[in-house]
Scaffold this active site. Sequence first.
Site, PDB file in Angstrom:
ATOM      1  N   TYR A 133     -17.488 -20.846 -22.407  1.00  0.00           N
ATOM      2  CA  TYR A 133     -17.802 -20.360 -23.769  1.00  0.00           C
ATOM      3  C   TYR A 133     -16.565 -19.917 -24.557  1.00  0.00           C
ATOM      4  O   TYR A 133     -15.501 -19.789 -24.018  1.00  0.00           O
ATOM      5  CB  TYR A 133     -18.952 -19.367 -23.792  1.00  0.00           C
ATOM      6  CG  TYR A 133     -18.875 -18.026 -23.096  1.00  0.00           C
ATOM      7  CD1 TYR A 133     -17.706 -17.458 -22.651  1.00  0.00           C
ATOM      8  CD2 TYR A 133     -20.063 -17.299 -22.918  1.00  0.00           C
ATOM      9  CE1 TYR A 133     -17.707 -16.204 -22.046  1.00  0.00           C
ATOM     10  CE2 TYR A 133     -20.066 -16.044 -22.321  1.00  0.00           C
ATOM     11  CZ  TYR A 133     -18.889 -15.510 -21.899  1.00  0.00           C
ATOM     12  OH  TYR A 133     -18.896 -14.278 -21.314  1.00  0.00           O
ATOM     13  N   GLU A 134     -16.758 -19.782 -25.842  1.00  0.00           N
ATOM     14  CA  GLU A 134     -15.648 -19.534 -26.791  1.00  0.00           C
ATOM     15  C   GLU A 134     -14.614 -20.649 -26.758  1.00  0.00           C
ATOM     16  O   GLU A 134     -13.419 -20.400 -26.898  1.00  0.00           O
ATOM     17  CB  GLU A 134     -14.977 -18.183 -26.507  1.00  0.00           C
ATOM     18  CG  GLU A 134     -15.882 -16.986 -26.541  1.00  0.00           C
ATOM     19  CD  GLU A 134     -16.731 -16.901 -27.797  1.00  0.00           C
ATOM     20  OE1 GLU A 134     -16.351 -17.483 -28.817  1.00  0.00           O
ATOM     21  OE2 GLU A 134     -17.801 -16.268 -27.736  1.00  0.00           O
TER      22      GLU A 134
END
Lengths: 597, 597
Positions: B440-441
């Site tokens: 994620y990110e």
Amino acid sequence: MPVYKAPVEDVTFLLNDVFSIERYNNLPGFADATPDVLEAILAEGAKLCEEVFAPLNRVGDLEGCTRHPDGTVTTPKGFKEAYRAFTAGGWMGLSVPEEFGGQGLPATLNSVMQEFLSSANLALGMYPGLTQGAIAALIVHGSEAIKRTYLPKMVEGAWTGTMNLTEPHCGTDLGLLKAKAVPNGDGSYAITGTKIFISAGEHDLAENIVHLVLARIEGAPAGTKGISLFVVPKFLVNEDGSLGARNGVSCGSLEHKMGIHGNATCVMNYDGATGWLVGEENRGLNAMFVMMNEARLAVGVQGLAQSEVAYQNAVAYAKDRLQGRALTGPKFPDRPADPIIVHPDVRRTLLSIKAFNEAARALVLWTALNGDVAHRSSDEGERRAADDHMGLLTPVVKGVLTDRGFENAVKAQQMFGGHGYIEEWGMSQFVRDARITMIYEGANGIQAMDLVGRKLGKDGGRAVMSFFNEVGAFCQENAGDETLKGFVAPLQQGLGHLQQATMWFMQNAMAKPDNAGAGATDYMHLFGLVALGYMWARMAKAALAKKAQGNGVAERMDAKLLTGRFFMERTMPETATRLARITTGADATMAMPVEMF
Amino acid sequence: MPVYKAPVEDVTFLLNDVFSIERYNNLPGFADATPDVLEAILAEGAKLCEEVFAPLNRVGDLEGCTRHPDGTVTTPKGFKEAYRAFTAGGWMGLSVPEEFGGQGLPATLNSVMQEFLSSANLALGMYPGLTQGAIAALIVHGSEAIKRTYLPKMVEGAWTGTMNLTEPHCGTDLGLLKAKAVPNGDGSYAITGTKIFISAGEHDLAENIVHLVLARIEGAPAGTKGISLFVVPKFLVNEDGSLGARNGVSCGSLEHKMGIHGNATCVMNYDGATGWLVGEENRGLNAMFVMMNEARLAVGVQGLAQSEVAYQNAVAYAKDRLQGRALTGPKFPDRPADPIIVHPDVRRTLLSIKAFNEAARALVLWTALNGDVAHRSSDEGERRAADDHMGLLTPVVKGVLTDRGFENAVKAQQMFGGHGYIEEWGMSQFVRDARITMIYEGANGIQAMDLVGRKLGKDGGRAVMSFFNEVGAFCQENAGDETLKGFVAPLQQGLGHLQQATMWFMQNAMAKPDNAGAGATDYMHLFGLVALGYMWARMAKAALAKKAQGNGVAERMDAKLLTGRFFMERTMPETATRLARITTGADATMAMPVEMF
């Protein structure tokens, strides 16, 4: 729903073109495995795995196994039918000698099938896998009576097998085990104790379960020299072969695990259960090692298998998922974005897995063929050389193929971005299932110590010298071949690093064994890199020869050569780092006071 | 039950001895953070994490979040109370400027707290973590009205924040996003669309949830240049600040994930929900990047955090578990076996994690201090240099700390043998939770491309040249110091490899960008190795100085130096392999036809 297609074409390339299986026609069982028969068997096996085993993989993960209050265990929906399809097809006895009811075909074929099964459904494949290991141990060490009583039923798959080693306080260090065996006076023993982590310990797939159990006979010496092996059936077997009374062994609970939920991992309680000695008293570890060595190779195959199925799904996703544009400009300008397989980092990731898988498969088959020679050749020298190879390569196959197999499952999962983390896509399961292969049948650190501490020095280093000679000779023979230059040069360099590391151990680990211990894992991986690099060099040579023959295989052989080139360029450079780590020695590793960790 | 102890002593060593935090006293907020205050804050934060957050980690994993038919979501038992303890302690606003209700302390302290929280309970820590990111974005880009309406409640923790980027067909490639915004004529917009993977999208911890949502205003240009950012509260806010009507945004379902079960990962449906523009029209990505950069650093910290807690548990187990004997003879002859921490392979594994953790923590604090300078310094040149540093190091911290953090959690799990695979021991959860940080990110491949494709060449390479100069100058200044030789020499070599790789890109990637793409991940890790190696060299220098001062810290400083030596000997050699891979170029990677994968 995850996809799986068994890599049959790759296997036939390896068996026919790389390892020339017809050269083994003098071994029992091999003459029957003509190219046509081989192809038919592989096609049939592939079908079973793709159509019956694979669709149950996620079911098994979701449902898991259930233990009922009476101690019985139910496997996930569909497992029973799939297992029956496996046994009905005669797969359990594929390579078991005909005298015990098997088909007597090469064990190499069984290794192929193990890969297909483990890719399709690792948790389900473990039930027959353990049974095959138990069959192998009983064939070698069982008395005639034991063989007669158990083998036919196990080979037909009506009964399954297990291995019972671990206890709550001991896994690696079996010398600590406490399970005890008291003679009943009639040749049997009463077995009492608790075993944990027993895969397939209790389930509903078979009429009976045949436990191979390590225990200590009353009064036996302490440590590993006082351990004996027993066969302990779930149901006692009557004289006529029918099932008798329930034996005093039961499943106390199931473990909640990270993965392989479809396999019942049991705590097994032995409460004066009746068992019979397998092999000699106090020589149980020796007897169990037949099963363990068999299992270690099979676990290595499982590592490859998870890497393969995860790879196939990552490729499918990478061709399908549209996201971003190629760095060199749109490849599919009519679509909203390019499929992510245009991106170099995605390709690099996929190729690193593919390049490993194909070499690992070669290493498995090369080792399996040596296993067949070791067991079936009539020539003592051949048998010994093949057995040396098996002993040396078993920890490498187990340790390297499972470490890398897990890493690759993680890499394949990464290709899915956020979707890879969502259970529905199935990538998480491959990672969670693959994780156990680094642990069971001897954690990989133990494999590394087996390689460095036992196998390297065995018989004056005969096995490792023979390996060096073979790889070295290949390099020398092909040094002048321009078309193989990209393979021979890095292989030669890797071999050099491996030999330097070996030499360094000889000079530095005799007096300070910690130097070997601190370098063992890096050495195992260095060994693996050279073995895999050697496989690539041989595959490249075979691919060039096959391409030269024409027959419309040029595109496939070019892909093979390109994959190999990627391995030599991107994976082999790791040998230098491994060597550098090993030769720093154990000082920094051993100097830290325990309380400062 | 897993253990966790926040590494407070290590943090104070870094802040006081390595980075001399008192040198930053001219920055707003730093003068308040006297050594005493600092120690008190860290002790209090440690207590909250150890005593309140950590005990709920497994609860969260087992229970997960529950979505009810009305779309509300319940978090695991105890999460609400723990979150309240967090907000009551004023932790949400620790480094938020006082004008918005925060304490205005250094953001560096917040990074420390993020590590502690994420070690103790990653899933729970994400709720406040996302809120802090949203606060940061609103401070920079929100209008006065928006700031007045949302910030006080968010800073006190009564309301939480989220970021809404991903849609089913687009994650990395936000240019494809479809969520639309139609002006309502009163300055607000009606937002419609579906967002997926929204962490903390719906829950029961706060009175209101403030969604930051990317959407396309009707008639906006296609691609990334037509995306705007909106604030969309779950409950509309009345003029007086009280909560009004329910807005048209709801949680459609929760994802079933591999880990972080305690965090609600939501599919969010926007059905004409009322939202207000944040920042300029069509400049939404720009505004969202404040939150994303903040989040990327925080995710890097999460990678370290999982590595740290997994390490602590592996050490505890290795000291406790008796199995086998030391290679040099029994260390505890009175016990049935030695604890496994006597084995070199176990020590090697543990030290490789420890050596990473300590350097990664230094890298995080070094970067966080630069963040404080970038945001708070009154000197433009200082701000610019610090901002350069942040831009360059953000992808490295995110990508390297999470890749390694996950690997380390796996290694720590391996120390437990079979027990590591059993959920009860908690090691599986660390691995499963750590896995998301690589995704994620911005998946780590994207971080690598950000580093190589954007950050390297930015402003004529100003940031990377400045990094090379700083590390090079350190090497030069300390080249004559015999006590630092084991640190400076390998750092110098690693820096050389990094510079060669950078040069190779300059020469080979301009005309063929695939050469950069195929080498990006290796480059990111090569960069990480040099950055971590530099941290070790600086820590070693500080440790030697501190040891020379006496004060009874010799044992701790010796351990520090030994850990650093291990890193230089065993981890730094990897730079050579990374360089070798990069310079093979993209040819083999790009040549494979798609259908041959």
